[in-house]
Design a protein around this motif. Structure first.
Motif, short mmCIF file in Angstrom:
data_model
loop_
_atom_site.label_atom_id
_atom_site.label_comp_id
_atom_site.label_asym_id
_atom_site.label_seq_id
_atom_site.Cartn_x
_atom_site.Cartn_y
_atom_site.Cartn_z
N MET A 1 1.72 -3.01 6.73
CA MET A 1 2.03 -4.43 6.76
C MET A 1 0.98 -5.23 6.00
O MET A 1 -0.19 -4.84 5.95
N ILE A 2 1.41 -6.33 5.41
CA ILE A 2 0.51 -7.26 4.75
C ILE A 2 0.45 -8.53 5.59
O ILE A 2 1.48 -9.09 5.96
N ARG A 23 6.20 -9.68 -2.74
CA ARG A 23 7.54 -9.10 -2.55
C ARG A 23 8.04 -8.41 -3.82
O ARG A 23 8.76 -7.42 -3.75
N ALA A 26 5.38 -5.24 -4.08
CA ALA A 26 5.36 -4.31 -2.94
C ALA A 26 6.65 -4.46 -2.16
O ALA A 26 6.66 -4.83 -0.98
N VAL A 29 7.61 -3.70 1.85
CA VAL A 29 6.46 -3.83 2.75
C VAL A 29 6.59 -5.14 3.52
O VAL A 29 6.81 -6.20 2.94
N ASP A 30 6.46 -5.06 4.84
CA ASP A 30 6.57 -6.26 5.67
C ASP A 30 5.39 -7.19 5.41
O ASP A 30 4.24 -6.76 5.30
N SER A 61 -3.37 -1.85 8.08
CA SER A 61 -2.87 -3.13 7.59
C SER A 61 -3.72 -3.62 6.42
O SER A 61 -4.89 -3.28 6.28
N ALA A 135 -1.19 -1.86 -0.57
CA ALA A 135 -0.06 -1.61 0.34
C ALA A 135 0.82 -0.47 -0.16
O ALA A 135 1.45 0.23 0.64
N ASN A 136 0.84 -0.29 -1.48
CA ASN A 136 1.61 0.81 -2.09
C ASN A 136 0.78 2.09 -2.22
O ASN A 136 1.22 3.05 -2.85
N HIS A 137 -0.43 2.08 -1.66
CA HIS A 137 -1.34 3.23 -1.74
C HIS A 137 -1.71 3.57 -3.18
O HIS A 137 -1.92 4.74 -3.53
#
Length: 241
Positions: A1-2, A23, A26, A29-30, A61, A135-137
Motif C-alpha cells: 500500500m502507498i 495510479r 503503480a 497498488v492501493d 508499506s 511499490a512495484n519492487h
C-alpha cells in the motif's frame, strides 16, 4: 500500500496530480490519503505525527511524505527504509522522528531525475515516481547511501502541540508513558486532569488523555480545545503531580 502524508489540503490540484502519477505508474497498488493537512510548511511538527501514524500500518508499506517548504532548494531528496517500511520525501526533518523511533534504518539519496522536473513540485515529479517504483519492487533507479547526520540531537518526543484535528483536539509530540497516569497536564497556565475518553467528563470540560495513536492529546468534551484553551501549534505542555 502507498500512504500519502502531505500538507497540500484537499482543495486544489496538487493532491490529485500526485495521486494520478502513482495510479499511472503503480496500477493496482492501493493508495490511501492518510493526512493532507499536516502542519503547513512545518516538517518538524509533522514528523511526530507521521512517526505515530506509521507504526500502526503494515510493514512493507510505502509512505510518500511531502511537507516541503524548501522545495527546489538545497535540501536533499531521500528514501528512508525503517523497520521494514519505506518513506520517500525531502530531507528536512520530516522523516527524522521515524528514524529515531526505529530499530533499523537505511537512508539513500535519490539521484534519479525525470526528464522534466518542476522546481516547485517535487512531490509530483520526483517523489511520486520513486514511490511508485518502490511499490512495484523496482529498485533500479539511481541512488547512493546516505549517512544521515544530526539524528543524535533529534528529540524522540517533544512536549509541544504538533497538530489539531478537525474537532479542535490538540495532539502533542509526546508519547504516553505510564508515569503520566494520574498526573495533571499544564498548558497555557491551565491545569487539566486526565480522563479515559470524552464521555468520562462533563460537557464543556477540558482534559488530557492517551489518544488512539499513543500520543498525549488535549480535548474538550463537545468543544474545541484549540479555541477554548487558546492553543496553537508549538504551545508547550508539562506534567505535574
Amino acid at each position: 500500500m502507498i500512504f500519502l502524508f502531505t500538507d497540500f489540503g484537499t482543495e486544489g490540484p496538487y493532491l490529485g496530480q500526485m495521486e494520478a502519477v502513482l495510479r499511472l505508474q503503480a496500477p493496482g497498488v492501493d493508495i490511501v490519503n492518510l493526512v493532507s493537512n499536516a502542519p503547513m510548511g512545518e516538517p518538524r511538527w509533522s514528523s511526530y505525527l507521521l512517526a505515530a501514524l506509521c507504526r500502526q500500518l503494515p510493514v512493507g508499506s510505502v509512505f510518500l511524505a511531502v511537507v516541503d517548504p524548501g522545495v527546489g532548494g538545497e535540501r536533499l531528496p531521500v528514501v528512508l527504509h525503517a523497520d521494514g517500511r519505506w518513506f520517500v520525501g525531502p530531507d528536512n526533518g520530516l522523516l527524522n522522528t521515524v528514524a529515531v523511533h526505529s530499530n533499523e534504518t537505511h537512508w539513500r539519496i535519490i539521484e534519479w531525475r525525470p526528464t522534466s522536473l518542476s522546481s516547485s513540485f517535487h512531490g509530483r515529479d520526483l517523489f511520486a515516481p520513486i514511490t511508485a517504483r518502490i511499490a512495484n519492487h523496482d529498485f533500479s533507479w539511481s541512488s547512493r547511501d546516505y549517512q544521515k547526520p544530526g539524528l543524535d540531537e533529534w528529540p524522540s518526543d517533544i512536549s509541544e502541540i504538533v497538530y489539531f484535528d478537525h474537532y479542535g483536539n490538540a495532539i502533542t509530540g509526546l508519547r504516553h508513558r505510564k508515569e503520566y497516569d494520574g498526573m495533571a497536564l499544564r498548558v497555557n497556565g491551565q491545569r487539566l486532569a486526565q480522563a479515559n475518553t470524552f464521555c468520562s467528563v462533563p460537557v464543556g470540560q477540558a482534559f488530557w488523555y492517551r489518544n488512539s495513536m499513543g500520543l498525549v492529546e488535549i480535548a474538550v468534551n463537545r468543544g474545541r480545545a484549540d479555541r477554548e484553551l487558546g492553543l496553537s501549534l508549538g504551545t508547550l505542555i508539562s506534567f505535574e503531580s
